[in-house]
Design a protein around this motif. Structure first.
Motif, PDB file in Angstrom:
ATOM      1  N   LEU A 284       0.810  -1.215   0.000  1.00 45.56           N
ATOM      2  CA  LEU A 284       0.000   0.000   0.000  1.00 45.56           C
ATOM      3  C   LEU A 284       0.850   1.275   0.000  1.00 45.56           C
ATOM      4  N   PRO A 285       1.904   1.378   0.846  1.00 44.37           N
ATOM      5  CA  PRO A 285       2.738   2.589   0.782  1.00 44.37           C
ATOM      6  C   PRO A 285       3.356   2.807  -0.602  1.00 44.37           C
ATOM      7  N   LYS A 286       3.748   1.721  -1.266  1.00 45.65           N
ATOM      8  CA  LYS A 286       4.319   1.842  -2.608  1.00 45.65           C
ATOM      9  C   LYS A 286       3.278   2.376  -3.593  1.00 45.65           C
ATOM     10  N   GLU A 287       2.042   1.868  -3.488  1.00 47.26           N
ATOM     11  CA  GLU A 287       0.974   2.318  -4.388  1.00 47.26           C
ATOM     12  C   GLU A 287       0.731   3.815  -4.225  1.00 47.26           C
ATOM     13  N   VAL A 288       0.641   4.255  -2.985  1.00 51.63           N
ATOM     14  CA  VAL A 288       0.378   5.669  -2.720  1.00 51.63           C
ATOM     15  C   VAL A 288       1.536   6.527  -3.217  1.00 51.63           C
ATOM     16  N   LEU A 289       2.758   6.109  -2.889  1.00 52.06           N
ATOM     17  CA  LEU A 289       3.939   6.885  -3.286  1.00 52.06           C
ATOM     18  C   LEU A 289       4.063   6.949  -4.802  1.00 52.06           C
ATOM     19  N   ASP A 290       3.787   5.842  -5.494  1.00 53.26           N
ATOM     20  CA  ASP A 290       3.867   5.829  -6.954  1.00 53.26           C
ATOM     21  C   ASP A 290       2.990   6.905  -7.569  1.00 53.26           C
ATOM     22  N   ARG A 291       1.755   6.961  -7.124  1.00 57.60           N
ATOM     23  CA  ARG A 291       0.818   7.897  -7.751  1.00 57.60           C
ATOM     24  C   ARG A 291       1.118   9.346  -7.382  1.00 57.60           C
ATOM     25  N   VAL A 292       1.536   9.563  -6.148  1.00 51.06           N
ATOM     26  CA  VAL A 292       1.884  10.932  -5.744  1.00 51.06           C
ATOM     27  C   VAL A 292       3.086  11.431  -6.533  1.00 51.06           C
ATOM     28  N   VAL A 293       4.121  10.595  -6.628  1.00 48.21           N
ATOM     29  CA  VAL A 293       5.334  10.996  -7.342  1.00 48.21           C
ATOM     30  C   VAL A 293       5.057  11.153  -8.836  1.00 48.21           C
ATOM     31  N   ALA A 294       4.284  10.214  -9.423  1.00 51.56           N
ATOM     32  CA  ALA A 294       3.977  10.304 -10.851  1.00 51.56           C
ATOM     33  C   ALA A 294       3.200  11.578 -11.168  1.00 51.56           C
ATOM     34  N   GLY A 295       2.195  11.911 -10.355  1.00 50.90           N
ATOM     35  CA  GLY A 295       1.444  13.133 -10.576  1.00 50.90           C
ATOM     36  C   GLY A 295       2.310  14.370 -10.446  1.00 50.90           C
ATOM     37  N   SER A 296       3.194  14.381  -9.445  1.00 49.90           N
ATOM     38  CA  SER A 296       4.083  15.526  -9.241  1.00 49.90           C
ATOM     39  C   SER A 296       5.055  15.677 -10.404  1.00 49.90           C
ATOM     40  N   LEU A 297       5.609  14.549 -10.881  1.00 54.15           N
ATOM     41  CA  LEU A 297       6.557  14.611 -11.997  1.00 54.15           C
ATOM     42  C   LEU A 297       5.891  15.063 -13.283  1.00 54.15           C
ATOM     43  N   LEU A 298       4.646  14.642 -13.518  1.00 54.60           N
ATOM     44  CA  LEU A 298       3.944  15.087 -14.725  1.00 54.60           C
ATOM     45  C   LEU A 298       3.757  16.598 -14.725  1.00 54.60           C
ATOM     46  N   LEU A 299       3.440  17.165 -13.551  1.00 52.25           N
ATOM     47  CA  LEU A 299       3.306  18.622 -13.459  1.00 52.25           C
ATOM     48  C   LEU A 299       4.658  19.309 -13.612  1.00 52.25           C
ATOM     49  N   LEU A 300       5.679  18.770 -12.958  1.00 50.83           N
ATOM     50  CA  LEU A 300       7.007  19.380 -12.985  1.00 50.83           C
ATOM     51  C   LEU A 300       7.642  19.307 -14.369  1.00 50.83           C
ATOM     52  N   LEU A 301       7.422  18.192 -15.060  1.00 49.51           N
ATOM     53  CA  LEU A 301       8.072  17.976 -16.360  1.00 49.51           C
ATOM     54  C   LEU A 301       7.195  18.382 -17.530  1.00 49.51           C
ATOM     55  N   ALA A 302       6.069  19.022 -17.266  1.00 51.68           N
ATOM     56  CA  ALA A 302       5.156  19.409 -18.347  1.00 51.68           C
ATOM     57  C   ALA A 302       5.857  20.208 -19.452  1.00 51.68           C
ATOM     58  N   PRO A 303       6.689  21.225 -19.150  1.00 51.45           N
ATOM     59  CA  PRO A 303       7.387  21.946 -20.237  1.00 51.45           C
ATOM     60  C   PRO A 303       8.282  21.033 -21.070  1.00 51.45           C
ATOM     61  N   LEU A 304       9.020  20.119 -20.407  1.00 47.32           N
ATOM     62  CA  LEU A 304       9.884  19.198 -21.142  1.00 47.32           C
ATOM     63  C   LEU A 304       9.063  18.262 -22.023  1.00 47.32           C
ATOM     64  N   LEU A 305       7.939  17.766 -21.500  1.00 45.40           N
ATOM     65  CA  LEU A 305       7.084  16.881 -22.274  1.00 45.40           C
ATOM     66  C   LEU A 305       6.545  17.593 -23.508  1.00 45.40           C
ATOM     67  N   ALA A 306       6.214  18.862 -23.354  1.00 48.54           N
ATOM     68  CA  ALA A 306       5.706  19.639 -24.495  1.00 48.54           C
ATOM     69  C   ALA A 306       6.780  19.816 -25.563  1.00 48.54           C
ATOM     70  N   VAL A 307       8.015  20.078 -25.134  1.00 51.89           N
ATOM     71  CA  VAL A 307       9.118  20.248 -26.092  1.00 51.89           C
ATOM     72  C   VAL A 307       9.401  18.946 -26.830  1.00 51.89           C
ATOM     73  N   VAL A 308       9.423  17.843 -26.099  1.00 52.61           N
ATOM     74  CA  VAL A 308       9.673  16.545 -26.729  1.00 52.61           C
ATOM     75  C   VAL A 308       8.554  16.205 -27.705  1.00 52.61           C
ATOM     76  N   ALA A 309       7.305  16.460 -27.315  1.00 51.53           N
ATOM     77  CA  ALA A 309       6.170  16.186 -28.199  1.00 51.53           C
ATOM     78  C   ALA A 309       6.284  16.989 -29.492  1.00 51.53           C
ATOM     79  N   LEU A 310       6.672  18.251 -29.390  1.00 49.78           N
ATOM     80  CA  LEU A 310       6.840  19.086 -30.580  1.00 49.78           C
ATOM     81  C   LEU A 310       7.965  18.559 -31.460  1.00 49.78           C
ATOM     82  N   ARG A 311       9.049  18.100 -30.824  1.00 46.93           N
ATOM     83  CA  ARG A 311      10.176  17.555 -31.585  1.00 46.93           C
ATOM     84  C   ARG A 311       9.774  16.299 -32.357  1.00 46.93           C
ATOM     85  N   VAL A 312       9.000  15.426 -31.715  1.00 48.40           N
ATOM     86  CA  VAL A 312       8.540  14.210 -32.383  1.00 48.40           C
ATOM     87  C   VAL A 312       7.614  14.554 -33.540  1.00 48.40           C
TER      88      VAL A 312
END
Length: 480
Positions: A284-312
């Motif tokens: 259970l702690p792993k499940e909770v941590l996975d989703r919290v970290v994944a959500g935080s990283l998606l917000l933090l890396l949003a500019p990088l994801l946009a740049v990579v998407a444009l490059r592709v």
């Protein structure tokens, strides 16, 4: 084959002549640890005094800290230089210190500020101690990599077990044990061991003489039909008489030490192998941590994801995201997301390129010079940027941050019953396979690493893999 028992006279004579063989680095390591712990506790004491002006508590902090480390065996030779186990003992001692302060308050001091002050002091002391141990461990491993301060080990057992153990020790990288010789229970099969560059020094009868002449300070015995309880007991006596450590290799391999516990039954010590931590409650702690970290990283890396998407999008025609059906925990299928790194019609050419598969020994299809990969895709694969959209899968609960590689349905259909144990946990964005060489690893080794993760999972293992991921990605080894 017979092993003569060690008499009392021989034991005493051997100790008087040779003394007990101790690893020289142990004494130095312990002294440095004691000094480092004393300094760390002194710094914590100054923190207490500077903040609250309490000399009594500050003076009690260093000896109390050393006492806590001794109580939790932080200086025990079984943990020196091992990393995780050493850190765990330090943290246990740090947690126990406020409890000791609470007991002292209750029985002796009657000072209501004592517990508070110890809580404040524990944090800097623990951080400094862990940092010192980390640095010392790195230095010690560097010395081992230069063949200094290593323990010369004599292996005793059958040839096939010796070959497997040596391969496992060499896979693990730099470690303290240095195999300097082997005594086989089946000397007729010595060629298999000699091919590894390790001298075969005789059979079971030759063990006492070999320990003495080679100066081995560790005797490691592997399971064999010829080594019954009587022989094993006498071998332990011989090792003790020569001042050497005596180690027994368990029958099971790739098992974390935390899962092995000695449990006595009517004075008979039995080895208890704990079940893997696969229950929902344990994870259970792993499940909770996975989703919290994944959500935080998606917000933090949003500019990088946009740049990579444009490059592709600008690099080649086709969708930005590549969607593919993969198999998750318990065989449940899900759609995995990645940035597209190949031409849109890549799957149509797979059959034509099958004869160029770099992983012909297993189920994976990998090519170092795959003509289907786009220019942008080559860069994305090298630094694993193409896998960042899998954070969406982690957020959805289909994947985890750490776990085995997510397989294709056709791969799973060819799995043996043993390999199917990979499906007992969620696949991961990174894992042992990814940080140990990725596509450069043979199929059997990739399976071994994934099964080892499933069997031995812990939160500490996940943290260790995550810390190894960034250096592995920057090296780009096996990324194609």
């Amino acid at each position: 084959m017979t092993i003569e028992p060690v008499t009392h006279e021989r034991y005493v004579a051997r100790h008087r002549t040779l003394g007990v063989r101790r690893r020289r680095w142990e004494r130095k390591y312990r002294v440095v640890l004691l000094v480092a712990d004393a300094v760390a506790a002194a710094v914590a004491a100054f923190v207490i005094h500077g903040a609250y002006g309490r000399w009594s508590v500050a003076l009690a902090m260093p000896p109390a800290w050393i006492l806590a480390m001794c109580a939790y065996r932080a200086y025990d030779r079984s943990a020196l230089g091992l990393g995780t186990e050493e850190y765990r003992r330090v943290l246990r001692g740090a947690v126990a210190l406020p409890a000791m302060a609470a007991c002292a308050y209750w029985w002796f001091a009657h000072d209501h500020e004592l517990f508070h002050d110890m809580m404040i002091a524990v944090l800097p002391a623990a951080v400094l101690c862990l940092a010192c141990r980390f640095v010392l461990r790195i230095r010690l491993h560097r010395r081992w990599s230069r063949d200094r301060d290593r323990s010369s080990a004599l292996l005793v057992g059958p040839s096939h077990s010796v070959v497997e153990l040596v391969a496992a020790l060499r896979r693990g990288g730099t470690q303290e044990l240095q195999v300097t010789g082997v005594c086989l229970t089946d000397p007729v099969n010595s060629a298999a061991v000699s091919s590894l560059g390790i001298p075969v020094r005789g059979g079971l009868d030759d063990v006492p003489a070999v320990i003495h002449t080679t100066g081995s300070n560790t005797v490691l015995v592997l399971p064999a039909a010829e080594i019954d309880s009587t022989v094993l007991r006498r071998l332990s006596w011989i090792a003790a008489a020569e001042g050497a450590d005596f180690l027994l290799a368990p029958v099971v391999a790739d098992i974390a030490s935390a899962r092995l516990v000695t449990r006595p039954y009517n004075a008979v010590p039995l080895l208890h192998l704990r079940a893997p931590a696969l229950s929902k409650t344990r994870r259970l702690p792993k499940e909770v941590l996975d989703r919290v970290v994944a959500g935080s990283l998606l917000l933090l890396l949003a500019p990088l994801l946009a740049v990579v998407a444009l490059r592709v999008r600008l690099d080649s025609p086709g969708p930005v995201l590549f969607r593919q059906l993969r198999v998750g925990r318990n065989g449940n299928q899900f759609t995995m997301f990645k940035f597209r790194t190949m031409r849109e019609d890549a799957e149509d050419y797979r059959e034509e390129l099958a004869h160029l598969n770099e992983n012909s020994d297993g189920l994976l299809f990998k090519m170092k010079e795959d003509p289907r990969i786009t220019r942008a895709g080559s860069t994305l694969r090298r630094y694993s940027l193409d896998e960042l959209p899998q954070l969406i899968n982690v957020l959805n609960g289909d994947m985890s941050l750490v776990g085995p590689r997510p397989p294709l349905p056709e791969e799973v259909s060819a799995y043996t019953s043993e390999v199917r144990r990979r499906l007992l946990v969620k696949p991961g964005l990174t894992g042992l396979w990814q940080v140990s060489g990725r596509s450069d690893l043979p199929w059997d080794e990739a399976v071994r690493l994934d099964l080892g993760y499933v069997e031995n999972w812990s939160m500490g293992m996940d943290v260790a893999i995550l810390l190894r991921t960034a250096p592995a990605v920057m090296r780009g080894t096996g990324a194609y």
